[in-house]
Design a protein around this motif. Structure first.
Motif, mmCIF file in Angstrom:
data_model
loop_
_atom_site.group_PDB
_atom_site.id
_atom_site.type_symbol
_atom_site.label_atom_id
_atom_site.label_comp_id
_atom_site.label_asym_id
_atom_site.label_seq_id
_atom_site.Cartn_x
_atom_site.Cartn_y
_atom_site.Cartn_z
ATOM 1 N N GLU A 123 0.802 -1.216 0.000
ATOM 2 C CA GLU A 123 0.000 0.000 0.000
ATOM 3 C C GLU A 123 0.839 1.273 0.000
ATOM 4 N N THR A 124 2.056 1.215 0.554
ATOM 5 C CA THR A 124 2.844 2.439 0.737
ATOM 6 C C THR A 124 4.242 2.381 0.140
ATOM 7 N N GLY A 125 4.726 1.182 -0.172
ATOM 8 C CA GLY A 125 6.082 1.042 -0.683
ATOM 9 C C GLY A 125 7.100 0.720 0.382
ATOM 10 N N THR A 126 6.697 0.735 1.654
ATOM 11 C CA THR A 126 7.607 0.420 2.749
ATOM 12 C C THR A 126 6.850 -0.293 3.861
ATOM 13 N N ALA A 127 7.531 -1.196 4.564
ATOM 14 C CA ALA A 127 6.882 -1.939 5.649
ATOM 15 C C ALA A 127 6.460 -1.031 6.789
ATOM 16 N N SER A 128 7.111 0.110 6.929
ATOM 17 C CA SER A 128 6.799 1.014 8.036
ATOM 18 C C SER A 128 5.776 2.089 7.656
ATOM 19 N N GLY A 129 5.241 2.023 6.430
ATOM 20 C CA GLY A 129 4.249 3.000 6.009
ATOM 21 C C GLY A 129 2.877 2.728 6.610
ATOM 22 N N ILE A 130 2.011 3.710 6.552
ATOM 23 C CA ILE A 130 0.645 3.575 7.076
ATOM 24 C C ILE A 130 -0.286 3.235 5.908
ATOM 25 N N PRO A 131 -0.844 2.028 5.880
ATOM 26 C CA PRO A 131 -1.704 1.617 4.753
ATOM 27 C C PRO A 131 -3.094 2.226 4.861
ATOM 28 N N ARG A 132 -3.265 3.398 4.299
ATOM 29 C CA ARG A 132 -4.510 4.158 4.476
ATOM 30 C C ARG A 132 -5.734 3.396 3.975
ATOM 31 N N TYR A 133 -5.563 2.606 2.908
ATOM 32 C CA TYR A 133 -6.696 1.820 2.402
ATOM 33 C C TYR A 133 -7.258 0.949 3.519
ATOM 34 N N LEU A 134 -6.370 0.289 4.274
ATOM 35 C CA LEU A 134 -6.821 -0.586 5.358
ATOM 36 C C LEU A 134 -7.418 0.217 6.510
ATOM 37 N N CYS A 135 -6.860 1.391 6.771
ATOM 38 C CA CYS A 135 -7.443 2.269 7.797
ATOM 39 C C CYS A 135 -8.892 2.596 7.440
ATOM 40 N N GLU A 136 -9.097 2.956 6.179
ATOM 41 C CA GLU A 136 -10.436 3.341 5.735
ATOM 42 C C GLU A 136 -11.381 2.144 5.704
ATOM 43 N N MET A 137 -10.858 0.981 5.330
ATOM 44 C CA MET A 137 -11.700 -0.214 5.324
ATOM 45 C C MET A 137 -12.127 -0.587 6.747
ATOM 46 N N ALA A 138 -11.188 -0.523 7.701
ATOM 47 C CA ALA A 138 -11.515 -0.850 9.093
ATOM 48 C C ALA A 138 -12.539 0.117 9.654
ATOM 49 N N GLN A 139 -12.374 1.402 9.365
ATOM 50 C CA GLN A 139 -13.340 2.384 9.861
ATOM 51 C C GLN A 139 -14.706 2.180 9.223
ATOM 52 N N ALA A 140 -14.720 1.833 7.936
ATOM 53 C CA ALA A 140 -15.991 1.561 7.263
ATOM 54 C C ALA A 140 -16.679 0.347 7.876
ATOM 55 N N MET A 141 -15.908 -0.670 8.236
ATOM 56 C CA MET A 141 -16.475 -1.854 8.880
ATOM 57 C C MET A 141 -17.103 -1.488 10.216
ATOM 58 N N LYS A 142 -16.390 -0.682 10.984
ATOM 59 C CA LYS A 142 -16.915 -0.294 12.297
ATOM 60 C C LYS A 142 -18.193 0.529 12.140
ATOM 61 N N THR A 143 -18.193 1.451 11.196
ATOM 62 C CA THR A 143 -19.381 2.273 10.967
ATOM 63 C C THR A 143 -20.567 1.422 10.521
ATOM 64 N N LEU A 144 -20.334 0.506 9.587
ATOM 65 C CA LEU A 144 -21.406 -0.379 9.127
ATOM 66 C C LEU A 144 -21.957 -1.227 10.261
ATOM 67 N N ALA A 145 -21.068 -1.758 11.090
ATOM 68 C CA ALA A 145 -21.512 -2.593 12.209
ATOM 69 C C ALA A 145 -22.377 -1.802 13.173
ATOM 70 N N GLN A 146 -21.951 -0.602 13.497
ATOM 71 C CA GLN A 146 -22.728 0.222 14.417
ATOM 72 C C GLN A 146 -24.086 0.581 13.831
ATOM 73 N N GLN A 147 -24.134 0.888 12.531
ATOM 74 C CA GLN A 147 -25.394 1.227 11.887
ATOM 75 C C GLN A 147 -26.343 0.045 11.874
ATOM 76 N N GLU A 148 -25.829 -1.129 11.559
ATOM 77 C CA GLU A 148 -26.691 -2.309 11.485
ATOM 78 C C GLU A 148 -27.181 -2.723 12.861
ATOM 79 N N LEU A 149 -26.328 -2.642 13.868
ATOM 80 C CA LEU A 149 -26.764 -2.988 15.223
ATOM 81 C C LEU A 149 -27.815 -2.017 15.713
ATOM 82 N N ALA A 150 -27.671 -0.741 15.368
ATOM 83 C CA ALA A 150 -28.657 0.269 15.792
ATOM 84 C C ALA A 150 -29.992 0.083 15.108
ATOM 85 N N SER A 151 -29.966 -0.504 13.895
ATOM 86 C CA SER A 151 -31.211 -0.659 13.137
ATOM 87 C C SER A 151 -31.963 -1.919 13.519
ATOM 88 N N LYS A 152 -31.342 -2.829 14.263
ATOM 89 C CA LYS A 152 -31.991 -4.121 14.588
ATOM 90 C C LYS A 152 -32.753 -3.997 15.896
#
Length: 380
Positions: A351-380
């Protein structure tokens, strides 16, 4: 996670866990991957390694020969290798596949094969029945010829893959189905899940696609794949379709709490010392590329050790030292979503070209997962 469907548990026999726990601590190469060739009869849009025969012929380093692979297998066995994965490209296209495979079986290795399945005919099934592998892993790219053509740019192959799966099962060969979900085959997701269920096969689908740095070093952080939000959505949809509403709710609760099964990783990434997702690569596992480099993982262009003129033992020692020196970003190791994205050195590098880089794609995917989970739990 508790109370999950057994299909979701990344299972290894107690003996295998014990062996890997010993190997990881002692830096013994218990598990190896032989990447026989980058050539494939498919041209999948997201592939990380594929080359044409013309590109291989023009490459400054030739493919390893049958004799060299056998020599490396003997040397690796002396250092502790027991588990061996044969992969490609498409391994069945490699001209000396059968002489190599049958000799490796006779040497006592526990062999798995990664394949697209399209070249496994009755003759191949007969040979696999006679000398069975531990498992044949077939990547299921769709549920129709049209989807295969859209994603793999190969015509009329789904029926061949289907015949191979059926024939292998009838021959008693263990088959597992892997899936790479992309925008081209996402509409077939439910059909692929039902296909596996009807045949009583495990289907493990990933929505995270590595940027293909080994195919093209300029592709840092890029691939023909989902957006992070789409990857999260299809990760959820896949889980619900496979495991049903009750387990899906537990899945949502775990994600809302910051825990989740790892997208994009497999059982080889689980550290048997404590059961956490932490790579064995460069500690108890290795990968040898088609042109003769020893690497920790096939998804990483670096580190790599040239095997030309070197013993496997010396190269392995060098690789373990280089692998131990890799460090992830301090931001990642301290991130509250760390147990959701499971970012590893290979992902960070892709994602970044270096092992010590911050893989923003994964950051955004993880945050999207958390947001989706919270939305679905709130709707049930």
């Amino acid at each position: 996670m508790t109370d999950v469907d057994p299909k979701e548990v990344r299972y290894e026999a107690p003996l295998t866990k014990f062996l890997f726990s010993k190997a990881s601590g002692a830096l013994l190469p218990l598990s190896g991957t032989f990447e026989l060739s980058p050539v494939c009869n498919f041209s999948c849009r997201m592939c990380y390694v594929r080359k044409t025969p013309r590109e291989v012929a023009a490459h400054p380093r030739p493919m390893l020969t049958l004799e060299r692979w056998l020599d490396l297998a003997r040397q690796a066995r002396e250092q502790g290798m027991l588990y061996l994965l044969l992969t490609g490209g498409e391994p069945f296209l490699w001209p000396d596949f059968w002489p190599l495979y049958e000799r490796l079986i006779d040497m006592g290795f526990l062999i798995s094969i990664n394949t697209n399945g399209s070249l496994i005919d009755e003759a191949a099934i007969a040979r696999l029945r006679a000398k069975p592998p531990t498992r044949v892993n077939i990547t299921l790219y769709g549920a129709s010829d049209a989807t295969y053509e859209a994603l793999c740019r190969a015509k009329g192959v789904f029926s061949r893959v289907d015949r191979a799966i059926t024939g292998l099962k009838e021959a008693g060969v263990i088959v597992k189905l892997n899936g790479s979900l992309t925008p081209q085959n996402a509409p077939d997701l439910e059909q692929m899940i039902r296909y596996a269920e009807q045949r009583d096969l495990i289907y493990e689908a990933n929505t995270y696609m590595f940027p293909p740095l080994r195919r093209d070093p300029a592709m840092i952080g890029q691939n023909e794949r989902f957006t992070p939000e789409e990857a999260a959505y299809y990760h959820f949809r896949r889980y619900r379709l496979q495991y049903g509403d009750a387990l899906y709710r537990k899945f949502l609760e775990d994600i809302a709490a910051g825990l989740a099964p790892p997208p994009g990783l497999d059982e080889s990434c689980i550290d048997p010392l404590d059961g956490k997702i932490r790579c064995r690569a460069g500690k108890a596992a290795f990968w040898i590329t088609w042109d003769g480099y020893l690497t920790p993982c096939g998804m990483m262009p670096e580190p790599k050790v040239d095997l030309t003129g070197r013993s496997f033992a010396a190269a392995w020692q060098d690789l373990t030292e280089q692998s131990a020196a890799l460090t992830l970003s301090g931001v990642c190791t301290a991130c509250p979503n760390r147990d959701m994205c499971h970012s590893c050195a290979a992902m960070a590098m892709a994602e970044t070209g270096t092992a010590s880089g911050i893989p923003r794609y994964l950051c955004e995917m993880a945050q999207a997962m958390k947001t989706l989970a919270q939305q679905e739990l709130a709707s049930k």
